[in-house]
Design a protein around this motif. Structure first.
Motif, mmCIF file in Angstrom:
data_model
loop_
_atom_site.group_PDB
_atom_site.id
_atom_site.type_symbol
_atom_site.label_atom_id
_atom_site.label_comp_id
_atom_site.label_asym_id
_atom_site.label_seq_id
_atom_site.Cartn_x
_atom_site.Cartn_y
_atom_site.Cartn_z
ATOM 1 N N PHE A 3 1.851 20.826 -1.717
ATOM 2 C CA PHE A 3 2.566 21.747 -0.832
ATOM 3 C C PHE A 3 2.826 23.113 -1.458
ATOM 4 O O PHE A 3 2.902 23.263 -2.676
ATOM 5 C CB PHE A 3 3.910 21.139 -0.410
ATOM 6 N N ASP B 8 10.450 9.167 -7.748
ATOM 7 C CA ASP B 8 9.234 9.103 -6.930
ATOM 8 C C ASP B 8 8.138 9.943 -7.582
ATOM 9 O O ASP B 8 8.076 11.158 -7.396
ATOM 10 C CB ASP B 8 9.579 9.601 -5.517
ATOM 11 N N ALA C 222 5.122 10.539 -7.019
ATOM 12 C CA ALA C 222 4.007 10.586 -6.057
ATOM 13 C C ALA C 222 2.869 11.497 -6.507
ATOM 14 O O ALA C 222 1.716 11.267 -6.160
ATOM 15 C CB ALA C 222 4.529 11.059 -4.699
ATOM 16 N N ALA D 249 0.812 -1.211 0.000
ATOM 17 C CA ALA D 249 0.000 0.000 0.000
ATOM 18 C C ALA D 249 0.846 1.263 0.000
ATOM 19 O O ALA D 249 0.311 2.359 -0.070
ATOM 20 C CB ALA D 249 -0.904 -0.004 1.230
ATOM 21 N N SER E 76 4.249 3.351 -1.526
ATOM 22 C CA SER E 76 5.397 3.471 -2.437
ATOM 23 C C SER E 76 6.675 3.752 -1.647
ATOM 24 O O SER E 76 7.762 3.346 -2.050
ATOM 25 C CB SER E 76 5.151 4.573 -3.469
#
Ligand code: PLP
Length: 404
Positions: free
Chosen positions: A333, A202, A204, A85, A87
């Motif tokens: 962010f 990454d 994300a 679940a 990364s």
């Protein structure tokens, strides 16, 4: 406003008795509610290849889950692993596998000095992995289209201890930077002293647009293969901020050799991932268009919160020397820059007024922001009303800290 006005307004703000935790970029309850259908979606347990999702097996993920991430990451399903679940856990394990077993055809990293390049400001949990595993970190400044590539190319060419580099190529945490095509091709093609150098890519925030423009980043796995470094990049992604944070599905994608390497070593630690959750996700999200539709709903919830922060910052901080903040087109962010030496004090004053922020310095390796300037603002979790209030409180705290 004079400093006396600022101080009075800050004191008045404190009296509101707010209690807000903005330390992490968590989805709000309203965002989590979007995935309600996910939980009632499972009608039958048989996967496309006949696998019973209730049983052991399927080490690299169900075929339909690999196909979904393949479509999302623009790579063949055979080059995708769907596992667990988180990364971040896959990133951690791929580094551990390099440390303990070595990359295909290479010796293990353990026992040697290992260095990672860290574009800054960056993601604190990447840096925590390096710190925990004894990997030295070297800062690389971020520019508009990605890390300073002249510096990166020079460092990797001369230092064989540099085995890895963290990259959040789209809407980076916390700066919202999107890697340019030129940066992607230079990363893919650059000469590295270490033959087993890896890009920990990454992705994300690949689908997490805030604006109307849906920015794209060049395909790093394809670019690396074309440049003759097929095994260089390992891509990570998850549905943590598409469906449920902590109960989504995560994926890793790379060259066929790296996928085989992953399967060999990960099969030692598990007899197979949670395929029930994979099946449920595929039936709920369906395909790239399904993901885009869900992400549009997230955007509708998130965009006003980012706008509220911008409006409050503009009202209180606009035109103040040495102060700026990012206007990201996606991600979770805003990076608020204070005048040098003021970030820590601002965070402290915000906390005294009831707003918990990520500690100043967290976006840098070892928690050390050399200029003490960056504060990561995470607008997603609080309600729209709260976020406006909080942004105003943070802005007042900054002006008090800076004495401007
Ligand atoms: N990578 C980045 C850049 C993040 O900002 C986050 C969460 O904030 C993660 C990874 C965590 O991903 P996961 O939930 O898939 O472990």
């Amino acid at each position: 406003m004079t400093q006396a006005d600022i101080a009075a307004q800050y004191q008045a703000f404190k009296q509101l008795g707010l209690k807000l935790d903005m330390s992490r970029g968590k989805p709000s309850p309203a965002q989590l509610d979007l995935a309600e259908n996910l939980l009632s979606r499972l009608d039958g347990y048989k996967a496309a290849d006949g696998t019973d999702a209730r049983n052991y097996g399927g080490a690299v993920g169900l075929p339909e889950a690999r196909k979904l991430f393949g479509e999302l990451l623009e790579l063949p399903a055979e080059q995708v692993v769907v596992d667990g679940a988180s990364s971040l856990a896959l990133m951690h394990d791929s580094i551990v596998f390099n440390l303990l077993y070595g990359a295909p055809g290479h010796t293990p990293w353990v026992g040697k000095p290992i260095t990672f390049l860290c574009p800054v400001p960056g993601y604190d949990r990447h840096f925590a992995i390096c710190e925990a595993l004894g990997i030295k970190m070297v800062n690389v400044p971020m520019g508009e289209g990605g890390p300073d590539m002249d510096l990166v190319e020079r460092l990797v060419a001369e230092d064989a201890s540099i085995k890895g580099m963290w990259c959040v190529p789209k809407y980076s945490n916390p700066g919202g930077v999107v890697y340019s095509d030129a940066v992607v091709s230079r990363l893919a093609a650059m000469k590295t002293a270490a033959p087993d150098f890896r890009l920990f890519w990454d992705d994300a925030y690949r689908f997490h647009h805030l604006g109307e423009r849906k920015l794209t980043v060049a395909n790093i796995v394809a670019a690396c293969a074309a440049a003759g470094h097929a095994d260089r990049a390992i891509v990570f992604a998850s549905t943590s901020k598409i469906t449920l944070a902590g109960a989504g599905i995560a994926a890793l994608a790379s060259s066929p050799a790296n996928v085989a390497w992953w399967q060999k070593h990960s099969s030692v630690r598990s007899i197979g991932p949670d395929k029930i959750n994979q099946l449920r996700h595929v039936r709920y999200l369906k395909d790239a268009a399904g993901v885009a539709a869900v992400m549009e709903q997230h955007r509708q919830l998130l965009k006003p919160k980012f706008d509220a922060v911008h409006a409050q910052f503009q009202a209180v901080l606009g035109g103040i020397e040495g102060v700026s903040w990012t206007h990201p087109e996606g991600g979770y962010f805003i990076d608020l820059l204070t005048p040098p030496g003021c970030a820590k004090r601002t965070v402290e004053l915000a906390r005294e007024a009831g707003i918990t922020l990520t500690p100043a310095g967290a976006s840098f390796p070892y928690g050390k922001d050399p200029q003490d300037r960056h504060i990561r603002i995470a607008p997603s979790f609080p309600s729209l009303e709260e976020i406006g209030q909080a942004a105003r409180g943070i802005a007042l705290a900054l002006r008090l800290a800076a004495g401007k």
